[in-house]
Design an enzyme around this catalytic site. Sequence first.
Site, PDB file in Angstrom:
ATOM      1  N   ASP A  16      -0.500 -17.849  18.022  1.00 30.13           N
ATOM      2  CA  ASP A  16       0.080 -17.163  19.181  1.00 30.13           C
ATOM      3  C   ASP A  16       1.078 -18.058  19.914  1.00 30.13           C
ATOM      4  O   ASP A  16       2.087 -17.593  20.427  1.00 30.13           O
ATOM      5  CB  ASP A  16      -1.018 -16.716  20.156  1.00 30.13           C
ATOM      6  CG  ASP A  16      -1.858 -15.603  19.549  1.00 30.13           C
ATOM      7  OD1 ASP A  16      -1.395 -15.000  18.552  1.00 30.13           O
ATOM      8  OD2 ASP A  16      -2.978 -15.357  20.042  1.00 30.13           O
ATOM      9  N   CYS A  20     -24.619  34.728  21.792  1.00 29.11           N
ATOM     10  CA  CYS A  20     -23.625  33.694  21.498  1.00 29.11           C
ATOM     11  C   CYS A  20     -23.798  32.534  22.485  1.00 29.11           C
ATOM     12  O   CYS A  20     -23.861  32.763  23.697  1.00 29.11           O
ATOM     13  CB  CYS A  20     -22.226  34.286  21.612  1.00 29.11           C
ATOM     14  SG  CYS A  20     -20.924  33.035  21.566  1.00 29.11           S
ATOM     15  N   GLU A  44      -2.115   0.718  -1.357  1.00 31.34           N
ATOM     16  CA  GLU A  44      -2.916   1.557  -0.485  1.00 31.34           C
ATOM     17  C   GLU A  44      -2.958   0.966   0.923  1.00 31.34           C
ATOM     18  O   GLU A  44      -3.249  -0.224   1.088  1.00 31.34           O
ATOM     19  CB  GLU A  44      -4.342   1.619  -1.069  1.00 31.34           C
ATOM     20  CG  GLU A  44      -5.171   2.764  -0.583  1.00 31.34           C
ATOM     21  CD  GLU A  44      -4.959   4.048  -1.398  1.00 31.34           C
ATOM     22  OE1 GLU A  44      -4.075   4.064  -2.287  1.00 31.34           O
ATOM     23  OE2 GLU A  44      -5.670   5.031  -1.112  1.00 31.34           O
ATOM     24  N   ASP A  49      -6.149 -18.719  15.741  1.00 30.49           N
ATOM     25  CA  ASP A  49      -5.302 -17.650  16.269  1.00 30.49           C
ATOM     26  C   ASP A  49      -4.455 -18.137  17.451  1.00 30.49           C
ATOM     27  O   ASP A  49      -3.277 -17.790  17.581  1.00 30.49           O
ATOM     28  CB  ASP A  49      -6.157 -16.467  16.753  1.00 30.49           C
ATOM     29  CG  ASP A  49      -6.694 -15.684  15.570  1.00 30.49           C
ATOM     30  OD1 ASP A  49      -6.318 -16.022  14.417  1.00 30.49           O
ATOM     31  OD2 ASP A  49      -7.495 -14.749  15.798  1.00 30.49           O
ATOM     32  N   LYS A 107     -11.450   1.361  -6.035  1.00 29.61           N
ATOM     33  CA  LYS A 107     -10.567   2.434  -5.578  1.00 29.61           C
ATOM     34  C   LYS A 107     -10.734   2.590  -4.069  1.00 29.61           C
ATOM     35  O   LYS A 107     -11.736   3.120  -3.588  1.00 29.61           O
ATOM     36  CB  LYS A 107     -10.893   3.738  -6.306  1.00 29.61           C
ATOM     37  CG  LYS A 107      -9.940   4.834  -5.923  1.00 29.61           C
ATOM     38  CD  LYS A 107      -9.969   5.973  -6.913  1.00 29.61           C
ATOM     39  CE  LYS A 107      -8.929   7.005  -6.571  1.00 29.61           C
ATOM     40  NZ  LYS A 107      -9.140   7.624  -5.260  1.00 29.61           N
ATOM     41  N   CYS A 151     -20.967  36.374  16.417  1.00 29.52           N
ATOM     42  CA  CYS A 151     -20.921  36.724  17.834  1.00 29.52           C
ATOM     43  C   CYS A 151     -20.115  38.017  17.930  1.00 29.52           C
ATOM     44  O   CYS A 151     -19.046  38.127  17.332  1.00 29.52           O
ATOM     45  CB  CYS A 151     -20.226  35.603  18.599  1.00 29.52           C
ATOM     46  SG  CYS A 151     -19.470  36.135  20.135  1.00 29.52           S
TER      47      CYS A 151
END
Length: 679
Positions: free
Chosen positions: A43, A419, A182, A39, A124, A437
């Site tokens: 970078d 309540c 997707e 990485d 899926k 309530c």
Amino acid sequence: MVDSEDTRKQIAKRIAILNEQLGNYNYQYYVLDSPTIPDAEYDKLFRELLELEEKHPELITINSSTQRVGAKPLAKFQAVKHHQPMLSLNNAFDQKEVLAFDERIRKRLSLSETDFIDYVCEVKLDGLAVSLCYEKGVLVQAATRGDGMTGEDVTQNIRTLKAIPLQLRGQRWPAFIEIRGEVYISTKGFLALNIAQMKNNEKTFANPRNAAAGSLRQLDPHITAKRPLAFIAYGVGEKSADLPDTHFELLQTLKEWGLPINAESEQVNGIAACLSYYQKILKKRDKLAYEIDGVVYKVNSYLQQNELGFIARAPRFAIAHKFPAIEVLTTLLGVDFQVGRTGVLTPVARLKPVFVGGATVSNATLHNMDEIARKDIRIGDEVIVRRAGDVIPEVVGVVGTALKFREKETSPIQLPQHCPICKADVERIEGEAAARCTGGLSCPAQRKEGIKHFVSRKAMDIEGIGDKLVEQLVDENLIHDAADLFSLDKTTLANLDRMGDKSAENIVQALLKSKQTTLARFIYALGIREVGEATARNLVKHFTHLDAIMSANIEALSAVEDVGPVVASHVSLFFKQPHNCEVIEKLKKAGVSWVEMPGSQSASGKLANQTFVLTGTLASMTRDEAKERIESLGGKVINSVSTKTTYVVAGRDPGSKLGKAESLQVPVLDEAAFLALLK
Ligand code: 9MJ
């Protein structure tokens, strides 16, 4: 110092090389799944590119790796019509339904007993479908599926996904192509995102699907860029040139063009092999890096696919074989009671956190006291928790053996007498499962839920006011009821925690915009018990005016389509309460209004007995508004054109309905003619 022409050429060359290298590394990482450089190295190259481009902005190209993020936040997403509809899949929930699917298509294709179909089996993914348009190999537009015909333009956000190439690789792609796939979030990405959200005091997501949808539907692409969105391609829509003859070959082609495809996809022969694939993936499900809710079988040959065609909005040549809901065991630690809009108390199980299908579940619904009694659930019990896709997790029951050898430390679940929020009495009505309530609108929980409903999309549709904000406004006594929202000013809003000037301004504008509404939306927004959108519309159709609805007695209300005595009494009771009438008055005073349609009783309205079909986008109103206007004048809106249709209303980018209207000689109204008719 001005660079010489030679130096400039060299810099341009270096920029091109860096972009090519970064593109290759992305391809190796996201498509081939085999990163070739660390990485830090990536970078470093990226920074070099950034620096060169900063010094030479004239050398920046739109497809440069540095240009994935950068655009400004949008005010709203634009609607995009797909070139080819984006289909949904029919579902099969068991083996029998899968075999029937195979049987059906073999019959349609007139295959003999011994002729098996070649299928492609895919996992899926549970994310959200998008369509990517590439012109001459360049990503020009990306849209969500929406209703399958029209989606939202999310190009800015899609560009931030490094897995999606801004420029297709190779050369053999058609000049125009819609690529479907997707967008999703891996299980790891989901957990990391939720931790980050919690740290920043932002809302967490219930599951990876919601996280993916929420991340893609950000107006500010800088936020999307920070989300761990991934993508796989699994098909194409419109295309300007022929592609391979089979789906499996198409997938390989998409991969060559630089699009990630799913590694689990397989080509198999015959439906029995599909069922084996299902079993194999089911076993592997927990080890996959992402959440799936089933597998998909697609006929491999495009020739056969075309012969099979479509039913309604789903192809005949493919089916999703869904996995059963996941069930896990955990301990019931306690029960809280949540108070809803109408005061109903819902028992919510507090569970020892448990990982179910990609998400940690620590709360689940117990539905109501009758269900608790029927399942004989006690605090301390080992319980079965079920989670299926998007549905709220539920406690299904107590583990069988635990019932017999119940430890003495379990305790019964008791309905509170007061309540938990406002301390008013809780009542249970004979013959009803629900406990309520009795605090009514003096209960902050009921008021909050009522206001959340009031601002919601299908009600007053006030953008920017979410659940958290409503809670904050009520808790800080800035609003007491829905009408108070309209007295909020920018300064008050901007002083709230986590609210900037811009967001405050947007909310003020959204409030202003929402004041012009329809009577049906207004009635729905009031949150009368059991009055959903359809009932609200029926009430308006029948009575036309708010005053008439407010003063109608139970008998008159019962004459409305689909309104029985129970709903009629809820409506009547609602308008008998002075508090509700006061809020309505306050709303009207604040400027909330709708177009009154004098004397337009539906049966005698000027559009009575006329049927309309809407196609394309109207500039002056949404499709729902157009429908409401037609219905309020006694007309009817239907979906498909026939010789019986009175008019087809065609807005911008009309669909195939326009062609159908022309071939059946049904009169077509453009927007101006339609507005004239409504006058
Ligand atoms: C998902 N969700 O993974 C399709 N899908 O094909 C796969 N969805 C699909 N295929 C046609 N693998 C319509 C939807």
